[in-house]
Design an enzyme around this catalytic site. Structure first.
Site, PDB file in Angstrom:
ATOM      1  N   SER A  76      39.978  46.632  41.339  1.00  0.00           N
ATOM      2  CA  SER A  76      39.434  47.855  40.745  1.00  0.00           C
ATOM      3  C   SER A  76      39.990  49.085  41.468  1.00  0.00           C
ATOM      4  O   SER A  76      40.338  50.090  40.836  1.00  0.00           O
ATOM      5  CB  SER A  76      37.902  47.818  40.836  1.00  0.00           C
ATOM      6  OG  SER A  76      37.343  48.959  40.248  1.00  0.00           O
ATOM      7  N   LYS A 117      34.624  51.736  44.486  1.00  0.00           N
ATOM      8  CA  LYS A 117      34.819  50.792  43.375  1.00  0.00           C
ATOM      9  C   LYS A 117      33.877  49.579  43.401  1.00  0.00           C
ATOM     10  O   LYS A 117      34.149  48.555  42.775  1.00  0.00           O
ATOM     11  CB  LYS A 117      36.284  50.290  43.286  1.00  0.00           C
ATOM     12  CG  LYS A 117      37.327  51.361  43.329  1.00  0.00           C
ATOM     13  CD  LYS A 117      36.993  52.581  42.531  1.00  0.00           C
ATOM     14  CE  LYS A 117      37.025  52.366  41.033  1.00  0.00           C
ATOM     15  NZ  LYS A 117      36.562  53.605  40.330  1.00  0.00           N
ATOM     16  N   HIS A 128      30.603  57.411  50.315  1.00  0.00           N
ATOM     17  CA  HIS A 128      31.395  56.210  50.609  1.00  0.00           C
ATOM     18  C   HIS A 128      31.574  56.051  52.125  1.00  0.00           C
ATOM     19  O   HIS A 128      32.399  55.252  52.574  1.00  0.00           O
ATOM     20  CB  HIS A 128      32.786  56.302  49.977  1.00  0.00           C
ATOM     21  CG  HIS A 128      32.805  56.160  48.476  1.00  0.00           C
ATOM     22  ND1 HIS A 128      32.035  55.235  47.810  1.00  0.00           N
ATOM     23  CD2 HIS A 128      33.532  56.805  47.523  1.00  0.00           C
ATOM     24  CE1 HIS A 128      32.272  55.339  46.509  1.00  0.00           C
ATOM     25  NE2 HIS A 128      33.166  56.277  46.306  1.00  0.00           N
TER      26      HIS A 128
HETATM   27  P1  A3P Z   1      36.388  47.761  37.186  1.00  0.00           P
HETATM   28  O1  A3P Z   1      37.523  48.623  37.584  1.00  0.00           O
HETATM   29  O2  A3P Z   1      36.512  46.364  37.733  1.00  0.00           O
HETATM   30  O3  A3P Z   1      36.119  47.758  35.727  1.00  0.00           O
HETATM   31  P2  A3P Z   1      32.719  52.959  41.233  1.00  0.00           P
HETATM   32  O4  A3P Z   1      31.706  53.618  40.376  1.00  0.00           O
HETATM   33  O5  A3P Z   1      32.222  52.572  42.581  1.00  0.00           O
HETATM   34  O6  A3P Z   1      33.984  53.733  41.259  1.00  0.00           O
HETATM   35  O7  A3P Z   1      33.025  51.536  40.580  1.00  0.00           O
HETATM   36  C1  A3P Z   1      33.755  51.418  39.394  1.00  0.00           C
HETATM   37  C2  A3P Z   1      33.724  49.981  38.960  1.00  0.00           C
HETATM   38  O8  A3P Z   1      32.383  49.670  38.519  1.00  0.00           O
HETATM   39  C3  A3P Z   1      34.651  49.728  37.792  1.00  0.00           C
HETATM   40  O9  A3P Z   1      35.059  48.355  37.901  1.00  0.00           O
HETATM   41  C4  A3P Z   1      33.696  49.953  36.628  1.00  0.00           C
HETATM   42  O10 A3P Z   1      34.123  49.411  35.410  1.00  0.00           O
HETATM   43  C5  A3P Z   1      32.461  49.243  37.154  1.00  0.00           C
HETATM   44  N1  A3P Z   1      31.251  49.629  36.418  1.00  0.00           N
HETATM   45  C6  A3P Z   1      30.800  50.875  36.178  1.00  0.00           C
HETATM   46  N2  A3P Z   1      29.705  50.829  35.393  1.00  0.00           N
HETATM   47  C7  A3P Z   1      29.480  49.525  35.124  1.00  0.00           C
HETATM   48  C8  A3P Z   1      28.506  48.832  34.344  1.00  0.00           C
HETATM   49  N3  A3P Z   1      27.576  49.472  33.663  1.00  0.00           N
HETATM   50  N4  A3P Z   1      28.582  47.472  34.289  1.00  0.00           N
HETATM   51  C9  A3P Z   1      29.536  46.803  34.969  1.00  0.00           C
HETATM   52  N5  A3P Z   1      30.486  47.411  35.715  1.00  0.00           N
HETATM   53  C10 A3P Z   1      30.459  48.745  35.791  1.00  0.00           C
END
Ligand code: A3P
Length: 292
Positions: free
Chosen positions: A136, A44, A106
């Site tokens: 998140s 996340k 991860h």
């Molecule tokens: P949130 O849950 O705070 O919105 P991962 O890919 O490691 O699982 O991370 C997911 C997190 O990254 C989520 O956070 C998601 O919304 C955010 N995320 C993914 N793409 C993004 C982007 N283009 N800009 C900002 N945040 C992004």
């Protein structure tokens, strides 16, 4: 898709579930290629964002059709994932047709397969401040059926502080990779908050690290494509077809903000968290921004 939520167990000192340990020998013996690019993160922290950005950087110009037809989780395999009936992460990585291969993990630094170090592969690590990361992670675990039951927010936050999360302690993860970076020029350590602040600047730094010099218009197009709203509307990046995710509970691209933790932490939770954080992070030079 019907799956039974897994239980956490201790795996060489790190909390894990079987979805990430069932293929352990193959993961540890994975054969890297010198031009492989690893995207390493604590869950996340913006993994998908970075995977997509790198994929665009390498393949947007040369294979635009891939961008429109292959979801990001197939373009960038998740190395340690085993989730039947899908192919394992190692099988997907082994059969990737691209060069370079972009591979997501991860794993905490001590678990990265040794071949990546032997082959001198480039590694992009993305870290996110603990408070937004745990928020998140909470919402993700509510919707992701292959994650343990999250329980309520209060107990989830306590588990996070105790490192009883899938892939272990956030504190150990971000600090472990940070310490390794001090002696390895092959690790580019990035911050989610910096990406939010100025994606173009971060893309420039990434290009320097990777030895790439895309045209100005290519960089502009990449920055446009990786905007939160654009990724959310893109079926190749919004994960809407991932059958292990329950979109009636939350969204994969949920908010994409710095500081959303303020909508979740109570004043008391925040004070306790800060006190505990100071103790756990007292020996590192690593600094995060929790608001901007
Ligand atoms: P949130 O849950 O705070 O919105 P991962 O890919 O490691 O699982 O991370 C997911 C997190 O990254 C989520 O956070 C998601 O919304 C955010 N995320 C993914 N793409 C993004 C982007 N283009 N800009 C900002 N945040 C992004």
């Amino acid at each position: 898709m019907d799956v039974t939520r897994p239980k956490l167990f201790d795996f060489h000192g790190v909390s894990m579930t079987h979805f990430f340990t069932d293929n352990w020998d193959k993961v540890q013996n994975f054969k890297a290629k010198p031009d492989d690019i690893v995207v390493a993160t604590y869950p996340k922290a913006g993994t998908t964002w970075m995977c997509y950005l790198l994929d665009l950087l390498y393949f947007h110009r040369t294979c635009p059709e891939r961008e429109k037809s292959v979801p990001i989780y197939d373009r960038v395999p998740f190395l340690e994932l085993v989730c039947s009936p899908y192919p394992t992460g190692t099988d997907k990585a082994d059969s990737l047709p691209t060069s370079p291969r972009i591979i997501k993990t991860h794993l905490p630094v001590q678990f990265l397969p040794k071949s990546f170090w032997e082959q001198n592969c480039r590694i992009v690590y993305v870290a996110r401040n603990a408070k937004d990361n745990v928020v998140s992670y909470f919402h993700f675990d509510r919707m992701e059926k292959i994650q343990p039951e999250p329980g309520d927010w209060d107990s989830f936050l306590e588990r996070f502080k105790d490192g009883k999360m899938v892939f272990g302690s956030w504190y150990d993860h971000v600090c472990g990779w940070w310490e390794k970076k001090q002696t390895s020029s092959k690790i580019h350590y990035m911050f989610y908050e910096d990406l939010v602040e100025d994606t173009g600047r971060e893309l420039e730094n990434l290009c320097s690290f990777l030895g790439l010099s895309p045209l100005e218009e290519e960089k502009k197009e990449i920055v446009r494509c990786v905007q939160f709203d654009v990724m959310k509307a893109n079926p190749m990046t919004n994960q809407m077809d991932d059958l292990t995710l329950d979109f009636s509970v939350s969204q994969f691209l949920r908010k994409g903000k710095v500081g959303d933790w303020k909508n979740h932490f109570t004043v008391a939770q925040n004070e306790q968290f800060d006190e505990d954080y100071k103790r756990k992070m007292k020996n590192t030079s690593l600094q995060f921004r929790e608001e901007m």
